[in-house]
Design a protein around this motif. Structure first.
Motif, PDB file in Angstrom:
ATOM      1  N   GLN A 176       0.819  -1.210   0.000  1.00  0.00           N
ATOM      2  CA  GLN A 176       0.000   0.000   0.000  1.00  0.00           C
ATOM      3  C   GLN A 176       0.857   1.266   0.000  1.00  0.00           C
ATOM      4  O   GLN A 176       1.906   1.324   0.634  1.00  0.00           O
ATOM      5  N   PHE A 177       0.372   2.276  -0.718  1.00  0.00           N
ATOM      6  CA  PHE A 177       0.976   3.611  -0.730  1.00  0.00           C
ATOM      7  C   PHE A 177      -0.026   4.564  -0.086  1.00  0.00           C
ATOM      8  O   PHE A 177      -1.188   4.588  -0.470  1.00  0.00           O
ATOM      9  N   ALA A 178       0.437   5.344   0.896  1.00  0.00           N
ATOM     10  CA  ALA A 178      -0.496   6.124   1.703  1.00  0.00           C
ATOM     11  C   ALA A 178       0.095   7.482   2.039  1.00  0.00           C
ATOM     12  O   ALA A 178       1.284   7.744   1.844  1.00  0.00           O
ATOM     13  N   LYS A 179      -0.774   8.354   2.552  1.00  0.00           N
ATOM     14  CA  LYS A 179      -0.330   9.635   3.102  1.00  0.00           C
ATOM     15  C   LYS A 179      -0.398   9.542   4.623  1.00  0.00           C
ATOM     16  O   LYS A 179      -1.161   8.753   5.178  1.00  0.00           O
ATOM     17  N   THR A 180       0.426  10.333   5.312  1.00  0.00           N
ATOM     18  CA  THR A 180       0.463  10.308   6.760  1.00  0.00           C
ATOM     19  C   THR A 180      -0.264  11.511   7.338  1.00  0.00           C
ATOM     20  O   THR A 180      -0.352  12.564   6.703  1.00  0.00           O
ATOM     21  N   GLY A 181      -0.787  11.324   8.540  1.00  0.00           N
ATOM     22  CA  GLY A 181      -1.480  12.397   9.234  1.00  0.00           C
ATOM     23  C   GLY A 181      -0.989  12.498  10.663  1.00  0.00           C
ATOM     24  O   GLY A 181       0.135  12.087  10.988  1.00  0.00           O
ATOM     25  N   GLU A 182      -1.826  13.041  11.540  1.00  0.00           N
ATOM     26  CA  GLU A 182      -1.453  13.202  12.937  1.00  0.00           C
ATOM     27  C   GLU A 182      -1.266  11.851  13.607  1.00  0.00           C
ATOM     28  O   GLU A 182      -1.940  10.876  13.287  1.00  0.00           O
ATOM     29  N   ASN A 184       0.937   9.640  13.390  1.00  0.00           N
ATOM     30  CA  ASN A 184       1.351   8.551  12.500  1.00  0.00           C
ATOM     31  C   ASN A 184       0.188   7.817  11.842  1.00  0.00           C
ATOM     32  O   ASN A 184       0.358   6.706  11.333  1.00  0.00           O
ATOM     33  N   ALA A 185      -1.005   8.423  11.855  1.00  0.00           N
ATOM     34  CA  ALA A 185      -2.136   7.808  11.158  1.00  0.00           C
ATOM     35  C   ALA A 185      -1.878   7.852   9.650  1.00  0.00           C
ATOM     36  O   ALA A 185      -1.249   8.777   9.137  1.00  0.00           O
ATOM     37  N   THR A 186      -2.347   6.822   8.939  1.00  0.00           N
ATOM     38  CA  THR A 186      -2.142   6.759   7.497  1.00  0.00           C
ATOM     39  C   THR A 186      -3.476   6.620   6.776  1.00  0.00           C
ATOM     40  O   THR A 186      -4.419   6.040   7.302  1.00  0.00           O
ATOM     41  N   THR A 187      -3.530   7.189   5.567  1.00  0.00           N
ATOM     42  CA  THR A 187      -4.709   7.071   4.704  1.00  0.00           C
ATOM     43  C   THR A 187      -4.245   6.545   3.357  1.00  0.00           C
ATOM     44  O   THR A 187      -3.412   7.175   2.703  1.00  0.00           O
ATOM     45  N   PRO A 188      -4.747   5.382   2.913  1.00  0.00           N
ATOM     46  CA  PRO A 188      -4.256   4.796   1.660  1.00  0.00           C
ATOM     47  C   PRO A 188      -4.628   5.626   0.444  1.00  0.00           C
ATOM     48  O   PRO A 188      -5.683   6.258   0.405  1.00  0.00           O
ATOM     49  N   LEU A 189      -3.758   5.613  -0.552  1.00  0.00           N
ATOM     50  CA  LEU A 189      -3.990   6.252  -1.843  1.00  0.00           C
ATOM     51  C   LEU A 189      -4.074   5.207  -2.950  1.00  0.00           C
ATOM     52  O   LEU A 189      -4.960   5.263  -3.802  1.00  0.00           O
ATOM     53  N   TRP A 190      -3.134   4.271  -2.944  1.00  0.00           N
ATOM     54  CA  TRP A 190      -3.073   3.190  -3.929  1.00  0.00           C
ATOM     55  C   TRP A 190      -2.651   1.905  -3.228  1.00  0.00           C
ATOM     56  O   TRP A 190      -1.932   1.943  -2.225  1.00  0.00           O
ATOM     57  N   SER A 191      -3.061   0.779  -3.778  1.00  0.00           N
ATOM     58  CA  SER A 191      -2.580  -0.528  -3.328  1.00  0.00           C
ATOM     59  C   SER A 191      -2.284  -1.412  -4.524  1.00  0.00           C
ATOM     60  O   SER A 191      -3.016  -1.384  -5.523  1.00  0.00           O
ATOM     61  N   LEU A 192      -1.191  -2.168  -4.426  1.00  0.00           N
ATOM     62  CA  LEU A 192      -0.958  -3.295  -5.322  1.00  0.00           C
ATOM     63  C   LEU A 192      -1.456  -4.518  -4.567  1.00  0.00           C
ATOM     64  O   LEU A 192      -0.994  -4.793  -3.450  1.00  0.00           O
ATOM     65  N   ARG A 193      -2.387  -5.254  -5.145  1.00  0.00           N
ATOM     66  CA  ARG A 193      -3.082  -6.302  -4.393  1.00  0.00           C
ATOM     67  C   ARG A 193      -3.154  -7.624  -5.145  1.00  0.00           C
ATOM     68  O   ARG A 193      -3.480  -7.654  -6.332  1.00  0.00           O
ATOM     69  N   ALA A 194      -2.848  -8.701  -4.437  1.00  0.00           N
ATOM     70  CA  ALA A 194      -3.257 -10.037  -4.863  1.00  0.00           C
ATOM     71  C   ALA A 194      -4.496 -10.339  -4.037  1.00  0.00           C
ATOM     72  O   ALA A 194      -4.431 -10.392  -2.806  1.00  0.00           O
ATOM     73  N   SER A 214     -10.258   6.862  -2.250  1.00  0.00           N
ATOM     74  CA  SER A 214     -10.745   8.230  -2.124  1.00  0.00           C
ATOM     75  C   SER A 214      -9.872   8.991  -1.129  1.00  0.00           C
ATOM     76  O   SER A 214      -9.006   8.424  -0.454  1.00  0.00           O
ATOM     77  N   ASP A 215     -10.107  10.308  -1.017  1.00  0.00           N
ATOM     78  CA  ASP A 215      -9.377  11.125  -0.056  1.00  0.00           C
ATOM     79  C   ASP A 215      -9.598  10.647   1.370  1.00  0.00           C
ATOM     80  O   ASP A 215      -8.775  10.889   2.254  1.00  0.00           O
ATOM     81  N   GLU A 216     -10.706   9.979   1.619  1.00  0.00           N
ATOM     82  CA  GLU A 216     -11.022   9.474   2.957  1.00  0.00           C
ATOM     83  C   GLU A 216     -10.460   8.071   3.192  1.00  0.00           C
ATOM     84  O   GLU A 216     -10.665   7.480   4.257  1.00  0.00           O
TER      85      GLU A 216
END
Length: 295
Positions: A176-182, A184-194, A214-216
């Protein structure tokens, strides 16, 4: 890092067990091992403490099992904090006595304004020429008191040299590729998935997705899907009916190309276009074209 008094006492106890006994004097505490008498000295490192005789070693062994009801008798080294912000640690110092690496476990952050850390961490010093010269910095941390441990690295690159980076399991296996928040919380943007589709034989199941969020952080759809059984690729669809199935109303080839002749170099299936024709390579170095007209 400062040597904790508790840690010093634990090390002293273990040392005495190894050496087989001890004697005390006003200048030093002594222990006897075989025919030698070895003396503890005050540590010259910051924080003081006891120094084990140079080039001597501690040998610990056990025949006990790791059983909670019995007090985990096989834990031959136990470091305990006795204040909520204490941080028992094992550290390694260079020839000048400067700490370079450490393993630390603790509950609370030094700063009461920060959230509880609740982790064990591996720490190493920052660059000797940088802004935080000689400061120990957390590189790798594993939290405790949680059913799923969010393992983190900080200011670190992860390399697999001549090996495999593997994500295994029975459910969705995501990178998973994500953005970080307060905090150390993370919100996913993209995933490579099997995916978790059943492995039924004949190379079926465990299909591949590029998932967008989504942004959420809610999964929207698979932008790209690859069926493991037949290799069919779907763009915007998880049920490709041909080798490449695009769920959309257009397909763009942005650059024009005009083959020099019907025998120009090309491979079967190549497609090109210019202002007047669409060209299709129907065999090796064999092109055909159809004229374009306006309406």
């Amino acid at each position: 890092m400062k040597t904790l008094k508790t840690v010093s006492l634990i090390i002293l106890s273990l040392s005495l067990i190894y050496l087989g006994g001890c004697q005390s004097s006003s200048a030093s505490k002594q222990a006897s091992s075989g025919s030698r008498t070895l003396a503890f000295q005050k540590s010259p490192l910051p924080g003081g403490g006891l120094a084990f005789p140079h080039n001597e070693r501690i040998h610990l062994s056990t025949d006990q099992k790791w059983i909670a009801e019995e007090g985990h008798l096989s834990d031959l080294i136990r470091l305990q904090w006795t204040a909520e912000r204490a941080k028992p640690a094992i550290s390694w110092a260079d020839e000048k006595g400067i700490d370079k690496t450490a393993i630390v476990s603790h509950d609370k952050a030094n700063d009461p304004e920060q959230q509880d850390h609740k982790h064990i961490s591996i720490e190493t010093t920052m660059s000797p020429e940088g802004e935080y010269k000689d400061q120990l910095f957390t590189r790798f941390e594993i939290p405790y008191d949680t059913d799923v441990s969010e393992i983190r690295t900080h200011s670190s690159n992860f390399n697999v040299m001549d090996g495999i980076l593997r994500v295994a399991g029975e459910g969705n296996r995501d990178l998973q590729f994500a953005k970080t928040g307060e905090n150390n919380a993370t919100t996913p943007l993209w995933s490579l998935r099997a995916d978790s589709s059943e492995l039924t034989g004949d190379n079926a199941g465990g299909n591949f997705h590029v998932v967008r969020y989504s942004d959420e952080g809610e999964a929207l759809a698979s932008a790209i899907f690859v069926n493991r059984n037949d290799g069919r690729v779907g763009i915007g669809t998880n049920e490709p009916q041909s080798q490449l199935d695009v769920n959309g109303d257009s397909l763009a080839i942005r650059e024009s190309k005009t083959p020099a002749s019907s025998k120009a170099p090309g491979n079967k299936g190549d497609i090109a276009w210019d202002e007047n024709y669409i060209y299709v390579c129907v065999d090796k170095d064999t092109w055909k074209r159809t004229e374009l007209s306006s309406w």
